[in-house]
Motif scaffolding. Structure first.
Motif, PDB file in Angstrom:
ATOM      1  N   LEU A   1      18.489  64.901  27.737  1.00  0.00           N
ATOM      2  CA  LEU A   1      18.472  63.476  27.406  1.00  0.00           C
ATOM      3  C   LEU A   1      17.044  63.093  27.055  1.00  0.00           C
ATOM      4  CD1 LEU A   1      20.017  60.785  27.296  1.00  0.00           C
ATOM      5  CD2 LEU A   1      19.597  60.526  29.746  1.00  0.00           C
ATOM      6  N   LYS A   2      16.834  62.603  25.844  1.00  0.00           N
ATOM      7  CA  LYS A   2      15.494  62.336  25.339  1.00  0.00           C
ATOM      8  C   LYS A   2      15.376  60.890  24.869  1.00  0.00           C
ATOM      9  CE  LYS A   2      14.819  67.078  23.610  1.00  0.00           C
ATOM     10  NZ  LYS A   2      16.069  67.677  24.087  1.00  0.00           N
ATOM     11  N   ALA A   3      14.133  60.427  24.823  1.00  0.00           N
ATOM     12  CA  ALA A   3      13.839  59.108  24.259  1.00  0.00           C
ATOM     13  C   ALA A   3      12.826  59.290  23.144  1.00  0.00           C
ATOM     14  CB  ALA A   3      13.295  58.168  25.330  1.00  0.00           C
ATOM     15  N   TYR A   4      13.134  58.777  21.956  1.00  0.00           N
ATOM     16  CA  TYR A   4      12.228  58.838  20.813  1.00  0.00           C
ATOM     17  C   TYR A   4      11.568  57.473  20.646  1.00  0.00           C
ATOM     18  CZ  TYR A   4      14.829  63.074  19.416  1.00  0.00           C
ATOM     19  OH  TYR A   4      15.419  64.320  19.367  1.00  0.00           O
ATOM     20  N   THR A   5      10.242  57.458  20.566  1.00  0.00           N
ATOM     21  CA  THR A   5       9.522  56.193  20.436  1.00  0.00           C
ATOM     22  C   THR A   5       8.715  56.145  19.137  1.00  0.00           C
ATOM     23  OG1 THR A   5       7.487  56.915  21.578  1.00  0.00           O
ATOM     24  CG2 THR A   5       9.306  56.089  22.946  1.00  0.00           C
ATOM     25  N   VAL A   6       8.374  54.935  18.731  1.00  0.00           N
ATOM     26  CA  VAL A   6       7.512  54.707  17.570  1.00  0.00           C
ATOM     27  C   VAL A   6       6.401  53.758  17.989  1.00  0.00           C
ATOM     28  CG1 VAL A   6       9.334  55.099  15.876  1.00  0.00           C
ATOM     29  CG2 VAL A   6       8.989  52.795  16.788  1.00  0.00           C
ATOM     30  N   MET A   7       5.333  53.718  17.203  1.00  0.00           N
ATOM     31  CA  MET A   7       4.215  52.824  17.475  1.00  0.00           C
ATOM     32  C   MET A   7       4.181  51.730  16.412  1.00  0.00           C
ATOM     33  SD  MET A   7       3.118  54.282  20.162  1.00  0.00           S
ATOM     34  CE  MET A   7       1.625  53.347  20.464  1.00  0.00           C
ATOM     35  N   LEU A  26       3.191  65.325  25.127  1.00  0.00           N
ATOM     36  CA  LEU A  26       3.184  64.304  26.181  1.00  0.00           C
ATOM     37  C   LEU A  26       3.057  64.922  27.570  1.00  0.00           C
ATOM     38  CD1 LEU A  26       5.932  61.828  24.878  1.00  0.00           C
ATOM     39  CD2 LEU A  26       3.445  61.589  24.742  1.00  0.00           C
ATOM     40  N   ASN A  27       2.936  66.247  27.623  1.00  0.00           N
ATOM     41  CA  ASN A  27       2.721  66.960  28.888  1.00  0.00           C
ATOM     42  C   ASN A  27       3.874  66.786  29.874  1.00  0.00           C
ATOM     43  OD1 ASN A  27       1.147  68.632  30.569  1.00  0.00           O
ATOM     44  ND2 ASN A  27       0.307  66.862  31.663  1.00  0.00           N
ATOM     45  N   ASN A  28       5.096  66.814  29.363  1.00  0.00           N
ATOM     46  CA  ASN A  28       6.274  66.664  30.229  1.00  0.00           C
ATOM     47  C   ASN A  28       7.049  67.958  30.454  1.00  0.00           C
ATOM     48  OD1 ASN A  28       6.054  63.880  30.753  1.00  0.00           O
ATOM     49  ND2 ASN A  28       7.012  63.366  28.802  1.00  0.00           N
ATOM     50  N   TYR A  45       6.940  59.795  19.098  1.00  0.00           N
ATOM     51  CA  TYR A  45       6.834  60.571  20.334  1.00  0.00           C
ATOM     52  C   TYR A  45       8.219  60.903  20.890  1.00  0.00           C
ATOM     53  CZ  TYR A  45       1.918  59.288  20.172  1.00  0.00           C
ATOM     54  OH  TYR A  45       0.621  59.123  19.774  1.00  0.00           O
ATOM     55  N   ASN A  46       8.277  62.030  21.566  1.00  0.00           N
ATOM     56  CA  ASN A  46       9.530  62.556  22.103  1.00  0.00           C
ATOM     57  C   ASN A  46       9.372  62.755  23.605  1.00  0.00           C
ATOM     58  OD1 ASN A  46      11.876  63.939  22.687  1.00  0.00           O
ATOM     59  ND2 ASN A  46      11.596  65.543  21.168  1.00  0.00           N
ATOM     60  N   TYR A  47      10.056  61.935  24.390  1.00  0.00           N
ATOM     61  CA  TYR A  47      10.027  62.059  25.853  1.00  0.00           C
ATOM     62  C   TYR A  47      11.205  62.927  26.287  1.00  0.00           C
ATOM     63  CZ  TYR A  47       6.531  58.323  26.180  1.00  0.00           C
ATOM     64  OH  TYR A  47       5.378  57.582  26.079  1.00  0.00           O
ATOM     65  N   PHE A  48      10.908  64.073  26.920  1.00  0.00           N
ATOM     66  CA  PHE A  48      11.981  64.959  27.366  1.00  0.00           C
ATOM     67  C   PHE A  48      11.460  65.921  28.429  1.00  0.00           C
ATOM     68  CE2 PHE A  48       9.771  67.265  24.094  1.00  0.00           C
ATOM     69  CZ  PHE A  48       9.937  68.612  24.339  1.00  0.00           C
ATOM     70  N   TYR A  49      12.405  66.521  29.165  1.00  0.00           N
ATOM     71  CA  TYR A  49      12.087  67.501  30.202  1.00  0.00           C
ATOM     72  C   TYR A  49      12.757  68.852  29.945  1.00  0.00           C
ATOM     73  CZ  TYR A  49      10.597  63.346  32.827  1.00  0.00           C
ATOM     74  OH  TYR A  49       9.981  62.189  33.213  1.00  0.00           O
ATOM     75  N   ASP A  50      13.661  68.938  28.979  1.00  0.00           N
ATOM     76  CA  ASP A  50      14.411  70.180  28.726  1.00  0.00           C
ATOM     77  C   ASP A  50      13.664  71.026  27.699  1.00  0.00           C
ATOM     78  OD1 ASP A  50      15.150  67.856  27.174  1.00  0.00           O
ATOM     79  OD2 ASP A  50      16.628  69.094  26.147  1.00  0.00           O
ATOM     80  N   GLY A  51      12.669  71.771  28.168  1.00  0.00           N
ATOM     81  CA  GLY A  51      11.801  72.520  27.273  1.00  0.00           C
ATOM     82  C   GLY A  51      12.324  73.880  26.860  1.00  0.00           C
ATOM     83  N   PHE A  66      11.242  58.469  32.726  1.00  0.00           N
ATOM     84  CA  PHE A  66       9.988  58.852  32.094  1.00  0.00           C
ATOM     85  C   PHE A  66       8.888  57.845  32.417  1.00  0.00           C
ATOM     86  CE2 PHE A  66      13.461  60.200  29.225  1.00  0.00           C
ATOM     87  CZ  PHE A  66      13.239  61.570  29.215  1.00  0.00           C
ATOM     88  N   THR A  67       7.637  58.244  32.188  1.00  0.00           N
ATOM     89  CA  THR A  67       6.496  57.348  32.293  1.00  0.00           C
ATOM     90  C   THR A  67       5.918  57.146  30.908  1.00  0.00           C
ATOM     91  OG1 THR A  67       5.969  58.109  34.536  1.00  0.00           O
ATOM     92  CG2 THR A  67       4.229  56.974  33.310  1.00  0.00           C
ATOM     93  N   ALA A  68       5.842  55.905  30.463  1.00  0.00           N
ATOM     94  CA  ALA A  68       5.314  55.604  29.128  1.00  0.00           C
ATOM     95  C   ALA A  68       3.830  55.954  29.069  1.00  0.00           C
ATOM     96  CB  ALA A  68       5.531  54.131  28.805  1.00  0.00           C
ATOM     97  N   LYS A  69       3.405  56.572  27.955  1.00  0.00           N
ATOM     98  CA  LYS A  69       2.043  57.101  27.898  1.00  0.00           C
ATOM     99  C   LYS A  69       1.223  56.666  26.690  1.00  0.00           C
ATOM    100  CE  LYS A  69       3.236  61.247  30.525  1.00  0.00           C
ATOM    101  NZ  LYS A  69       3.174  62.730  30.602  1.00  0.00           N
ATOM    102  N   LYS A  70       1.817  55.990  25.707  1.00  0.00           N
ATOM    103  CA  LYS A  70       1.090  55.815  24.454  1.00  0.00           C
ATOM    104  C   LYS A  70       0.845  54.372  24.021  1.00  0.00           C
ATOM    105  CE  LYS A  70       0.248  60.070  23.603  1.00  0.00           C
ATOM    106  NZ  LYS A  70      -1.147  60.544  23.490  1.00  0.00           N
TER     107      LYS A  70
END
Length: 543
Positions: free
Chosen positions: A469-475, A124-126, A313-319, A338-342
């Motif tokens: 702190l992460k957000a997990y998304t599904v489609m 997700l390029n975060n 998808y996994n939204y996070f900044y702690d790489g 976060f910015t939603a991307k998908k």
């Protein structure tokens, strides 16, 4: 000459462990296992254990191997990847125990070890620029189970063995296979250095295995010799050495103390059954025993793994894998924006779960998600959950909390995941740091991660830090197109003359949409009808 602390997977057989008092010494050179100087509070004894049903009666014998829940014994060769072999084997056992996989499952230790220290960006390029770095060859840099668990939350592993076979002589992997994971860590449990036996047993029985560190001798591994050496040490001493062990463990209360050498004989019967990572030639077909009273046992970790397909998808900044800790008080909040991307017209993106890291036990929390918050104010947006998700996290570790109801995010929308503490607690965060043998780089940008100090929100960007702190998304497929993915003509001058279309086709007023609100000559809000859903704000081009 003695070995270093070794990682072992406890698939145990139940028994007692004495209280350990271990101090850590950092190694200046490469080792198989590097302990962390972090004191972790062990979770409470399970409620199923009472004075009448104590730790020894919880189960006197338990073997995941005999239950068919363990994969074959592996051989790490001359690498220092004991930590990767341990966590990988734990992941395999977890899936087998849940009935998700068979004993033929085989995850790649090479893939896991390589991308721990050679990750690039997430899909997700975060997290561009975030790194966990070691000097020299990553194969001999050593590692740590706690760092490994933190790294796994970024979904670099576990990948199948055929993605990166171990014995090919090829030790550089393509970035394209970095996130080709087949299984992911859902929950990681940090049990501390001196958990009560009943605690360890409960996690073994519940999840199939427990990883821990121990101190092993240099000579050929024999269960009596190894225990003789171990029992002489009250301090876990790290030395520089090119070899290390990685094992799986179970438990056996009836294993006689007389099986250990007289010079280091424990005071009572009982031992952990251990699977190593040095092949079948070690011990008894790759297995051996370690006394419950061993003085070097520490850093117990358990985990629950699931198929990678459970989330998308996994939204996070702690790489990076930095084990940073913030001590927060009751009422304090932290957030990531976060910015939603998908999302798309044909598939909607739904927030299914939130992941956070705690370094203390019994942390009470409240989670809310806000749509399109204003800059610098994560809680200023529209609440997306009817009620906050609340609960208590029993143990330190990394925790995935599934939402009772999924929240839809539209591509381009910002959303803030906000956690409010309902008790004091130690919370994980990522930042730039140097631990000598390993260093961490965090590139979180302005407006992404925040901490609330009871008075105001503070952006963590100046500190080069982010909350874990992460957000997990599904489609999810949809049969109705959301109006947000439809375009409005830039020449709309009044509510009656607005033009709205999707893929070149004009939408018809009152059939495809209707006007539900007018704000003077500024904008109108339209709501989808028929095959269109959702609402869209259309600004008017009048003076």
């Amino acid at each position: 000459m003695e070995r270093i602390k070794k990682l072992i997977i406890v698939i145990l057989c139940v028994g007692m462990i004495s209280s350990l008092n271990i101090s850590f010494i950092y190694a200046s050179q490469s080792n198989g296992y590097h302990p962390l100087n972090i004191k972790i509070e062990s979770p409470d004894v399970p409620k199923t254990v009472t004075p009448k049903r104590n730790a020894r009666s919880l189960d006197s014998y338990y073997s995941s191997s005999e239950l068919g829940q363990v994969t074959s014994v592996k051989d790490q060769g001359n690498t220092e990847l004991c930590w990767a072999f341990g966590i990988t084997s734990m992941g395999e056992t977890s899936l087998i125990k849940q009935g998700i996989a068979s004993t033929n499952i085989d995850f790649s230790e090479k893939h896991f070890g390589y991308f721990m220290y050679n990750r690039k960006n997430d899909i997700l390029n975060n997290t561009k620029g975030d790194k966990t770095k070691v000097s020299g060859d990553w194969r001999y840099a050593g590692g740590n189970s706690l760092l490994a668990m933190l790294s796994l939350t970024g979904w670099y592993g576990l990948a199948k063995e055929n993605i990166a076979p171990f014995n090919t002589g090829k030790w550089r992997l393509s970035d394209s296979v970095g996130q080709k994971d087949s299984a992911i860590l859902k929950n990681g449990f940090f049990l501390g250095d001196t958990p009560q036996a009943a605690v360890v047993k409960s996690y073994i029985i519940g999840y199939g295995s427990v990883v821990m560190a121990y101190h092993a001798p240099e000579e050929t591994w024999e269960e009596t010799a190894i225990t003789e050496r171990i029992m002489r040490h009250t301090t876990a001493i790290v030395q520089t050495d090119s070899k290390s062990y990685c094992c799986d463990r179970w438990m056996d209360d009836s294993y006689s103390r007389d099986n250990f050498n007289s010079g280091s004989r424990p005071s009572r019967d009982g031992a952990w059954i251990v699977k190593n990572s040095w092949g079948n030639q070690e011990g008894s077909n790759g297995y051996t025993y370690i006394s419950y009273e061993d003085k070097s046992l520490c850093e117990f970790v358990a985990g629950q793994f699931v198929k990678a397909s459970e989330y998308k998808y996994n939204y996070f900044y702690d790489g990076s894998a930095n084990p940073g800790i913030l001590k927060l008080k009751k009422g304090q909040k932290f957030a990531n924006v976060f910015t939603a991307k998908k999302g798309s017209a044909k598939k909607k993106e739904l927030i299914k779960a939130v992941n956070l890291v705690t370094w203390s036990a019994n942390v009470k929390y409240s989670i809310q998600i806000y749509r399109n918050p204003k800059d610098g104010r994560p809680t200023s947006g529209t609440k997306m959950l009817k009620r906050p998700v609340t609960g208590t996290i029993r143990e330190a570790g990394t925790h995935t909390i599934d939402l009772s109801r999924k929240a839809e995010v539209l591509r381009g929308d910002k959303f803030a995941v906000v956690v409010k503490l309902r008790s004091s607690g130690k919370i994980g965060f990522d930042e730039n740091d140097d631990y000598h043998w390993v260093s961490f780089v965090n590139k979180t940008k302005k407006g992404q991660s925040y901490l609330y100090d009871h008075r105001k929100w503070n952006d963590l960007n100046p500190d080069h830090a982010t909350m874990r702190l992460k957000a997990y998304t599904v489609m999810q497929p949809v049969n109705k197109i959301h109006l947000r993915y439809c375009k409005a003509d830039s020449k709309n001058k009044n509510p009656k003359g607005i033009v709205l279309y999707y893929k070149g086709k004009h939408l018809k007023k009152n059939k495809d949409y209707k006007i539900v609100k007018k704000e003077g000559h500024k904008y109108v809000i339209v709501k989808g009808r028929g095959r269109y859903r959702g609402t869209k704000k259309i600004y008017l081009k009048t003076k």
